[in-house]
Design a protein around this motif. Structure first.
Motif, short mmCIF file in Angstrom:
data_model
loop_
_atom_site.label_atom_id
_atom_site.label_comp_id
_atom_site.label_asym_id
_atom_site.label_seq_id
_atom_site.Cartn_x
_atom_site.Cartn_y
_atom_site.Cartn_z
N GLU A 218 79.76 23.41 -19.90
CA GLU A 218 80.65 22.80 -21.02
C GLU A 218 80.30 23.75 -22.22
O GLU A 218 81.00 23.88 -23.26
CB GLU A 218 80.39 21.49 -21.20
CG GLU A 218 81.01 20.33 -20.27
CD GLU A 218 82.76 20.76 -20.61
OE1 GLU A 218 83.08 20.96 -21.54
OE2 GLU A 218 83.30 20.29 -19.41
N GLN A 219 78.86 23.97 -22.25
CA GLN A 219 78.61 24.85 -23.36
C GLN A 219 79.13 26.43 -23.38
O GLN A 219 79.50 26.82 -24.34
CB GLN A 219 77.01 25.07 -23.19
CG GLN A 219 76.33 25.55 -24.51
CD GLN A 219 74.76 25.55 -24.34
OE1 GLN A 219 74.19 25.67 -23.46
NE2 GLN A 219 74.09 25.89 -25.46
N MET A 220 79.28 26.83 -22.14
CA MET A 220 80.02 27.97 -21.76
C MET A 220 81.72 28.08 -22.45
O MET A 220 81.89 29.02 -23.20
CB MET A 220 79.75 28.60 -20.69
CG MET A 220 78.66 28.89 -20.00
SD MET A 220 78.44 29.34 -18.31
CE MET A 220 79.31 30.78 -18.07
N VAL A 221 82.12 26.82 -22.09
CA VAL A 221 83.42 26.61 -22.61
C VAL A 221 83.36 26.37 -24.27
O VAL A 221 84.50 27.18 -24.92
CB VAL A 221 83.96 25.40 -22.02
CG1 VAL A 221 85.37 24.85 -22.63
CG2 VAL A 221 84.12 25.38 -20.59
N GLN A 222 82.43 25.83 -24.89
CA GLN A 222 82.47 25.81 -26.13
C GLN A 222 82.13 27.01 -26.97
O GLN A 222 82.65 27.46 -28.03
CB GLN A 222 81.21 24.83 -26.52
CG GLN A 222 81.62 23.33 -26.32
CD GLN A 222 80.46 22.38 -26.62
OE1 GLN A 222 79.35 22.86 -27.00
NE2 GLN A 222 80.70 21.11 -26.53
N GLN A 223 81.48 28.02 -26.24
CA GLN A 223 81.24 29.06 -26.85
C GLN A 223 82.32 30.13 -26.34
O GLN A 223 82.09 31.38 -26.94
CB GLN A 223 79.70 29.74 -26.42
CG GLN A 223 78.67 29.05 -26.83
CD GLN A 223 77.50 29.36 -25.96
OE1 GLN A 223 77.37 29.98 -24.97
NE2 GLN A 223 76.19 28.85 -26.53
N GLY A 224 83.05 29.82 -25.73
CA GLY A 224 84.46 30.69 -25.54
C GLY A 224 84.15 31.67 -24.36
O GLY A 224 84.85 32.56 -24.17
N GLU A 225 82.98 31.59 -23.66
CA GLU A 225 82.66 32.34 -22.55
C GLU A 225 83.57 32.10 -21.39
O GLU A 225 83.65 33.12 -20.37
CB GLU A 225 81.20 32.11 -22.11
CG GLU A 225 80.30 32.68 -23.31
CD GLU A 225 78.92 32.49 -22.59
OE1 GLU A 225 78.45 32.54 -21.37
OE2 GLU A 225 77.91 32.40 -23.78
N LEU A 226 84.12 30.87 -21.36
CA LEU A 226 85.02 30.49 -20.30
C LEU A 226 86.31 30.30 -21.03
O LEU A 226 86.53 29.36 -21.79
CB LEU A 226 84.52 29.26 -19.30
CG LEU A 226 83.36 29.62 -18.57
CD1 LEU A 226 82.92 28.21 -17.94
CD2 LEU A 226 83.80 30.69 -17.35
N ARG A 227 87.56 30.71 -20.25
CA ARG A 227 88.83 30.55 -20.82
C ARG A 227 89.65 29.63 -19.58
O ARG A 227 89.34 30.09 -18.44
CB ARG A 227 89.68 31.79 -20.99
CG ARG A 227 88.81 32.56 -22.26
CD ARG A 227 88.77 31.64 -23.56
NE ARG A 227 90.14 31.38 -24.04
CZ ARG A 227 90.24 30.67 -25.08
NH1 ARG A 227 89.26 30.16 -25.84
NH2 ARG A 227 91.50 30.33 -25.41
N PRO A 228 90.37 29.04 -19.71
CA PRO A 228 91.22 28.10 -18.74
C PRO A 228 92.00 29.17 -17.86
O PRO A 228 92.59 30.14 -18.45
CB PRO A 228 92.22 27.18 -19.36
CG PRO A 228 91.62 27.11 -20.97
CD PRO A 228 90.73 28.24 -21.03
N TYR A 229 91.97 29.11 -16.73
CA TYR A 229 92.90 29.68 -15.68
C TYR A 229 94.24 29.49 -16.00
O TYR A 229 94.77 28.33 -16.09
CB TYR A 229 92.40 29.36 -14.30
CG TYR A 229 93.43 30.24 -13.30
CD1 TYR A 229 93.22 31.57 -13.00
CD2 TYR A 229 94.15 29.31 -12.53
CE1 TYR A 229 94.15 32.18 -12.03
CE2 TYR A 229 94.94 29.79 -11.41
CZ TYR A 229 95.01 31.19 -11.35
OH TYR A 229 95.72 31.92 -10.26
#
Lengths: 222, 67
Positions: B50-61
């Protein structure tokens, strides 16, 4: 003698009738959904013989709209007007295995059957970094990890709740696909549940008892 | 002779019970290794993701590219 009008009583009676009618209608819809789910489950052949605890799951819960908005910068915008209930994460270090291929071939299907809840796919470097930090995950990937956003801030030490499917522990591609389908079916059917983890524990417990009975039966047969 | 027979039966039955118990335990462990809820040891993984999502490191497929 003036006749006393009692509009509040009429209104109360009318609202009671209306509520009763709504309750009956909701119960009918819920029952029909359960019957459909039961029929779909009973008609589906299970030739793979895997031990999914999610086999035959039926929905017994009313749908509840998500109330926990997700507003992280990287989070997906709700496509269907509702904030997502789950975040799906795929962790795959890149083992050249059949389950990995099965999962990668079905990313789109995962999204389709999860009400377009966001699916985050870690790239190889991110997956390896995560698995290096958690070496007990080696060999268990590809992993489909589901984070339950509704359960955030609830019970538990970290406030994070969810569940996972470790496809790397399944050797047979057909079993891996069946496990993925059953997993998604279970999640979809219980997405309205307040405590989906409880249902998973119940399923695992029930499956454990079935296994025990099966082992005893095999022992007797031998 | 009957005592020996009873002893053999008892040993065999005990072995059967132990083997059945072991097999049940093994299947339960395998099942819980494949499917399970996030426990205390794995919850921090969800937190990290979730932290990676918050930091923008993960984007939805989106179906077009794999991140």
């Amino acid at each position: 003698m003036a006749t006393r009008k009692t509009p509040p009583q009429k209104s109360t009676a009318a609202s009671l009738l209306e509520d009763a009618g709504k309750a009956v209608a909701e119960a009918a819809v819920e029952t029909s959904e359960m019957v459909e789910a039961l029929i779909a489950t009973s008609l589906e052949p299970d030739a793979t013989g895997d031990e999914s605890p999610f086999e035959g799951a039926t929905s017994g819960f009313a749908d509840s709209s998500p109330d926990a908005a997700v507003s992280e910068p990287g989070a997906a915008e709700p496509e269907n007007g509702h904030p997502p209930r789950f975040h799906f994460f795929v962790i795959d270090a890149g083992w050249k295995t059949e389950p990995s291929k099965v999962l990668r071939d079905n990313f789109h299907m995962i999204r389709l059957f999860q009400n377009n809840d966001p699916l985050y796919i870690l790239n190889r470097e991110q997956s390896i970094a995560l698995i290096r930090a958690n070496p007990d995950l080696i060999g268990k990937d590809p992993i489909l990890l589901v984070h339950d956003l509704h359960a955030r801030g609830g019970r538990g030490e970290s406030g994070y709740h969810g569940f996972r499917l470790c496809l790397g522990l399944i050797n047979n591609p057909q079993q891996a696909l069946a496990a993925l389908q059953k997993f998604l079916r279970f999640v979809q059917q219980h997405r309205g549940s307040e405590d989906i983890e409880k249902h998973i524990r119940d399923k695992l417990h029930r499956k454990g008892l079935e296994n025990a009975i099966e082992v005893m039966r095999e022992s007797i047969a031998a | 002779m009957s005592e020996v027979s009873e002893a053999v039966t008892l040993v065999f039955f005990s072995f059967l019970m132990v083997a059945a118990g072991y097999e049940i335990k093994r299947r339960q462990q395998k099942l819980r290794a494949v499917y399970d809820v996030l426990d205390v040891e794995t919850k921090h993984i969800a937190a990290g993701l979730e932290q990676m999502v918050q930091q923008g490191e993960l984007r939805p497929y989106t179906g077009e590219t794999v991140a």
